[in-house]
Design a protein around this motif. Sequence first.
Motif, PDB file in Angstrom:
ATOM      1  N   UNK A   1       0.838  -1.187   0.000  1.00 51.48           N
ATOM      2  CA  UNK A   1       0.000   0.000   0.000  1.00 51.48           C
ATOM      3  C   UNK A   1       0.884   1.253   0.000  1.00 51.48           C
ATOM      4  N   UNK A   2       0.664   2.191  -0.944  1.00 51.11           N
ATOM      5  CA  UNK A   2       1.560   3.362  -1.064  1.00 51.11           C
ATOM      6  C   UNK A   2       1.721   4.159   0.231  1.00 51.11           C
ATOM      7  N   UNK A   3       0.658   4.340   1.001  1.00 56.34           N
ATOM      8  CA  UNK A   3       0.778   5.075   2.256  1.00 56.34           C
ATOM      9  C   UNK A   3       1.634   4.309   3.267  1.00 56.34           C
ATOM     10  N   UNK A   4       1.605   2.978   3.200  1.00 51.16           N
ATOM     11  CA  UNK A   4       2.446   2.178   4.089  1.00 51.16           C
ATOM     12  C   UNK A   4       3.913   2.265   3.684  1.00 51.16           C
ATOM     13  N   UNK A   5       4.177   2.443   2.385  1.00 52.60           N
ATOM     14  CA  UNK A   5       5.552   2.685   1.937  1.00 52.60           C
ATOM     15  C   UNK A   5       6.091   3.962   2.576  1.00 52.60           C
ATOM     16  N   UNK A   6       5.269   4.994   2.628  1.00 57.88           N
ATOM     17  CA  UNK A   6       5.674   6.262   3.236  1.00 57.88           C
ATOM     18  C   UNK A   6       5.934   6.070   4.726  1.00 57.88           C
ATOM     19  N   UNK A   7       5.073   5.298   5.386  1.00 58.24           N
ATOM     20  CA  UNK A   7       5.262   5.016   6.815  1.00 58.24           C
ATOM     21  C   UNK A   7       6.566   4.257   7.052  1.00 58.24           C
ATOM     22  N   UNK A   8       6.845   3.274   6.206  1.00 53.60           N
ATOM     23  CA  UNK A   8       8.085   2.499   6.334  1.00 53.60           C
ATOM     24  C   UNK A   8       9.298   3.385   6.127  1.00 53.60           C
ATOM     25  N   UNK A   9       9.259   4.229   5.113  1.00 57.07           N
ATOM     26  CA  UNK A   9      10.361   5.147   4.834  1.00 57.07           C
ATOM     27  C   UNK A   9      10.627   6.062   6.026  1.00 57.07           C
ATOM     28  N   UNK A  10       9.568   6.587   6.627  1.00 60.43           N
ATOM     29  CA  UNK A  10       9.746   7.503   7.755  1.00 60.43           C
ATOM     30  C   UNK A  10      10.359   6.791   8.952  1.00 60.43           C
ATOM     31  N   UNK A  11       9.931   5.557   9.200  1.00 59.74           N
ATOM     32  CA  UNK A  11      10.498   4.787  10.310  1.00 59.74           C
ATOM     33  C   UNK A  11      11.987   4.536  10.085  1.00 59.74           C
ATOM     34  N   UNK A  12      12.346   4.203   8.855  1.00 59.04           N
ATOM     35  CA  UNK A  12      13.757   3.948   8.537  1.00 59.04           C
ATOM     36  C   UNK A  12      14.578   5.222   8.685  1.00 59.04           C
TER      37      UNK A  12
ATOM     38  N   UNK B   1       3.736   3.649  13.345  1.00 55.64           N
ATOM     39  CA  UNK B   1       3.492   4.513  12.182  1.00 55.64           C
ATOM     40  C   UNK B   1       2.736   3.715  11.133  1.00 55.64           C
ATOM     41  N   UNK B   2       1.563   4.198  10.738  1.00 58.05           N
ATOM     42  CA  UNK B   2       0.734   3.551   9.733  1.00 58.05           C
ATOM     43  C   UNK B   2       0.468   4.504   8.581  1.00 58.05           C
TER      44      UNK B   2
ATOM     45  N   UNK C   1      -3.096  11.915   9.462  1.00 57.19           N
ATOM     46  CA  UNK C   1      -2.838  12.729   8.264  1.00 57.19           C
ATOM     47  C   UNK C   1      -1.562  13.568   8.423  1.00 57.19           C
ATOM     48  N   UNK C   2      -0.522  12.945   8.929  1.00 59.40           N
ATOM     49  CA  UNK C   2       0.708  13.670   9.261  1.00 59.40           C
ATOM     50  C   UNK C   2       1.545  13.899   8.006  1.00 59.40           C
ATOM     51  N   UNK C   3       1.969  15.162   7.800  1.00 60.63           N
ATOM     52  CA  UNK C   3       2.828  15.508   6.667  1.00 60.63           C
ATOM     53  C   UNK C   3       4.228  15.925   7.111  1.00 60.63           C
ATOM     54  N   UNK C   4       4.446  16.007   8.426  1.00 60.74           N
ATOM     55  CA  UNK C   4       5.776  16.281   8.972  1.00 60.74           C
ATOM     56  C   UNK C   4       5.848  15.675  10.363  1.00 60.74           C
ATOM     57  N   UNK C   5       6.971  15.010  10.656  1.00 57.32           N
ATOM     58  CA  UNK C   5       7.110  14.306  11.937  1.00 57.32           C
ATOM     59  C   UNK C   5       8.492  14.540  12.504  1.00 57.32           C
TER      60      UNK C   5
ATOM     61  N   UNK D   1       0.210   8.512   8.388  1.00 58.59           N
ATOM     62  CA  UNK D   1       0.945   9.455   7.552  1.00 58.59           C
ATOM     63  C   UNK D   1       0.249   9.715   6.225  1.00 58.59           C
ATOM     64  N   UNK D   2       0.523  10.916   5.680  1.00 61.26           N
ATOM     65  CA  UNK D   2      -0.057  11.374   4.428  1.00 61.26           C
ATOM     66  C   UNK D   2       1.007  11.399   3.339  1.00 61.26           C
ATOM     67  N   UNK D   3       0.591  11.737   2.122  1.00 60.32           N
ATOM     68  CA  UNK D   3       1.469  11.647   0.956  1.00 60.32           C
ATOM     69  C   UNK D   3       2.697  12.539   1.026  1.00 60.32           C
ATOM     70  N   UNK D   4       2.561  13.733   1.584  1.00 62.26           N
ATOM     71  CA  UNK D   4       3.631  14.710   1.495  1.00 62.26           C
ATOM     72  C   UNK D   4       4.689  14.561   2.587  1.00 62.26           C
ATOM     73  N   UNK D   5       4.639  13.507   3.367  1.00 66.39           N
ATOM     74  CA  UNK D   5       5.632  13.324   4.437  1.00 66.39           C
ATOM     75  C   UNK D   5       7.023  13.060   3.873  1.00 66.39           C
ATOM     76  N   UNK D   6       7.129  12.191   2.850  1.00 66.69           N
ATOM     77  CA  UNK D   6       8.438  11.870   2.282  1.00 66.69           C
ATOM     78  C   UNK D   6       8.264  11.196   0.926  1.00 66.69           C
ATOM     79  N   UNK D   7       9.382  10.875   0.311  1.00 74.16           N
ATOM     80  CA  UNK D   7       9.401  10.118  -0.942  1.00 74.16           C
ATOM     81  C   UNK D   7      10.084   8.784  -0.659  1.00 74.16           C
TER      82      UNK D   7
END
Length: 249
Positions: free
Chosen positions: A36-47, A114-115, A142-146, A176-182
């Motif tokens: 799921x694309x939003x879960x990719x963003x969550x994983x990236x932020x955790x890393x 983080x989800x 709906x977090x865009x910055x953490x 998390x939302x789309x604009x948190x990271x790539x």
Amino acid sequence: MKILVPVKRVVDYNVKVRVKADGSGVDIANVKMSMNPFDEIATEEAIRLKEKGTATEVVAVSLGDAKCQETLRTALAMGADRAILVETGTELQPLAVAKLLRAIVEKEQPGLVILGKQAIDDDSNQTGQMLAALLGWPQATFVSKLQIEGGAAMVSREVDEGLEQLEVKLPAIVTVDLRLNEPRYASLPNIMKAKKKPIDTLKPEELGVDVAPRLQYLRFEEPPRRQAGIKVASVQDLVQKLKNDAGVL
């Protein structure tokens, strides 16, 4: 601090979803599946939090059949340390997912979960909120910055009026939302390393959770096709079309 990241296996966002002929569900036979694309963003932020030294371990969790191991391997290739699969053939609904995650949280004792804000298959946007309620933890959606500082998470979340700034004490739930990271692409060496990282497999019964569906889907239908638009020569023609043809004036 340990971070738990739930990831879901869904139909790839580039695939055009089709409803089965009998309307009983979505046809996923021979369809490409991915995280799921939003879960990719969550994983990236955790890393990224681990790379900053804020987190010490990232644990990916997925719920579903054995094929979900592919999704977990993706998270491991991105940089998660280990993974947990709660294996079941039952179609899981948000409340059942939240209860399973609560059991995993109680077992793993993370400082942050983080989800993704929602899954793109059902768009329920419920699991994170339900999990926070079941655990009694603070939440930020709906977090865009953490940013993590001093035992608290400072977040910017997107609301209708713009951005809202919140501080929640840890342990907490963040969606998390789309604009948190790539999200990063997993390199070939990391993909190979991911094959050796551990995936623990559990059953819902071991966690003491009843995953029987509470909701029954009666029928699925594709949305009606949009009619072709027309061009008008003037504002007067537009008004006449809206008044006489569309009946909206």
